[in-house]
Design an enzyme around this catalytic site. Structure first.
Site, PDB file in Angstrom:
ATOM      1  N   GLU A  27      -1.426  -0.345  10.890  1.00 22.86           N
ATOM      2  CA  GLU A  27      -1.285   0.336   9.604  1.00 22.86           C
ATOM      3  C   GLU A  27       0.123   0.897   9.447  1.00 22.86           C
ATOM      4  O   GLU A  27       0.752   0.737   8.390  1.00 22.86           O
ATOM      5  CB  GLU A  27      -2.310   1.461   9.480  1.00 22.86           C
ATOM      6  CG  GLU A  27      -3.731   0.976   9.330  1.00 22.86           C
ATOM      7  CD  GLU A  27      -4.744   2.109   9.358  1.00 22.86           C
ATOM      8  OE1 GLU A  27      -4.348   3.287   9.225  1.00 22.86           O
ATOM      9  OE2 GLU A  27      -5.946   1.811   9.501  1.00 22.86           O
TER      10      GLU A  27
ATOM     11  N   SER B 179      -9.437   7.585   5.833  1.00 22.49           N
ATOM     12  CA  SER B 179     -10.075   6.292   5.618  1.00 22.49           C
ATOM     13  C   SER B 179     -10.826   5.950   6.901  1.00 22.49           C
ATOM     14  O   SER B 179     -10.604   6.539   7.940  1.00 22.49           O
ATOM     15  CB  SER B 179      -9.038   5.218   5.286  1.00 22.49           C
ATOM     16  OG  SER B 179      -8.211   4.969   6.391  1.00 22.49           O
TER      17      SER B 179
ATOM     18  N   ASP C 297      -7.315   1.635   3.728  1.00 23.20           N
ATOM     19  CA  ASP C 297      -6.435   2.097   4.803  1.00 23.20           C
ATOM     20  C   ASP C 297      -5.038   2.420   4.295  1.00 23.20           C
ATOM     21  O   ASP C 297      -4.405   3.361   4.764  1.00 23.20           O
ATOM     22  CB  ASP C 297      -6.341   1.040   5.910  1.00 23.20           C
ATOM     23  CG  ASP C 297      -7.659   0.852   6.633  1.00 23.20           C
ATOM     24  OD1 ASP C 297      -8.353   1.863   6.877  1.00 23.20           O
ATOM     25  OD2 ASP C 297      -8.000  -0.299   6.944  1.00 23.20           O
TER      26      ASP C 297
ATOM     27  N   GLU D 195      -7.154  -2.894   2.947  1.00 23.14           N
ATOM     28  CA  GLU D 195      -7.984  -2.644   4.123  1.00 23.14           C
ATOM     29  C   GLU D 195      -7.329  -3.427   5.255  1.00 23.14           C
ATOM     30  O   GLU D 195      -7.136  -4.644   5.151  1.00 23.14           O
ATOM     31  CB  GLU D 195      -9.416  -3.121   3.883  1.00 23.14           C
ATOM     32  CG  GLU D 195     -10.363  -2.827   5.003  1.00 23.14           C
ATOM     33  CD  GLU D 195     -10.597  -1.338   5.218  1.00 23.14           C
ATOM     34  OE1 GLU D 195     -10.821  -0.970   6.393  1.00 23.14           O
ATOM     35  OE2 GLU D 195     -10.556  -0.547   4.255  1.00 23.14           O
TER      36      GLU D 195
END
Length: 136
Positions: free
Chosen positions: A9, A29, A39, A52
């Protein structure tokens, strides 16, 4: 895997900033809240993305239908384009729309590397920098 997911991420947020998008990891999240949060949220004033994020060392990944449902709900409310951003080991990021995923008999979603390469988009295409013809 959580450690790798968080790192993925962060790496993707950095890449989005480099493409001219304001981007952030969505706080809470992944189940810490009942709100449908992806995310990553990103935008450049013209294009808004809800992503995501999934990372894997395997050639197949499964995604809970609840995560896809939450991504779609958030995107609809926010006005964002929903994507699943997948980082297969030794590959660049691949982005797919929820409709590109295959539904399993248990009503979750599955994605194989071959399908991801066939249907997926790269970061430049998702951010509007060029049109991808194929990832293979």
């Amino acid at each position: 895997m959580v450690k790798n997911g968080t790192r993925g991420e962060r790496d993707l947020v950095k890449l989005l900033w480099e493409k001219g998008f304001a981007a952030m990891r969505a706080p809470a999240s992944g189940g810490a809240t009942k709100k449908p949060l992806p995310d990553i949220i990103a935008g450049n004033g013209e294009i808004y993305l809800a992503i995501e994020v999934k990372t894997t060392a395997r050639e197949r990944i499964y995604i809970d239908s609840e995560k896809i449902g939450a991504l779609l709900r958030f995107s609809d409310i926010f006005g964002a384009r929903p994507y699943i951003g997948i980082k297969f080991r030794y590959r660049d990021w691949i982005f797919l729309s929820p409709g590109d995923l295959e539904l399993t008999p248990s009503s979750n979603y599955r994605l194989d590397l071959d399908i991801a390469l066939e249907r997926g988009r790269d970061l430049d295409e998702v951010t509007g920098n060029h049109r991808q013809t194929r990832l293979r």
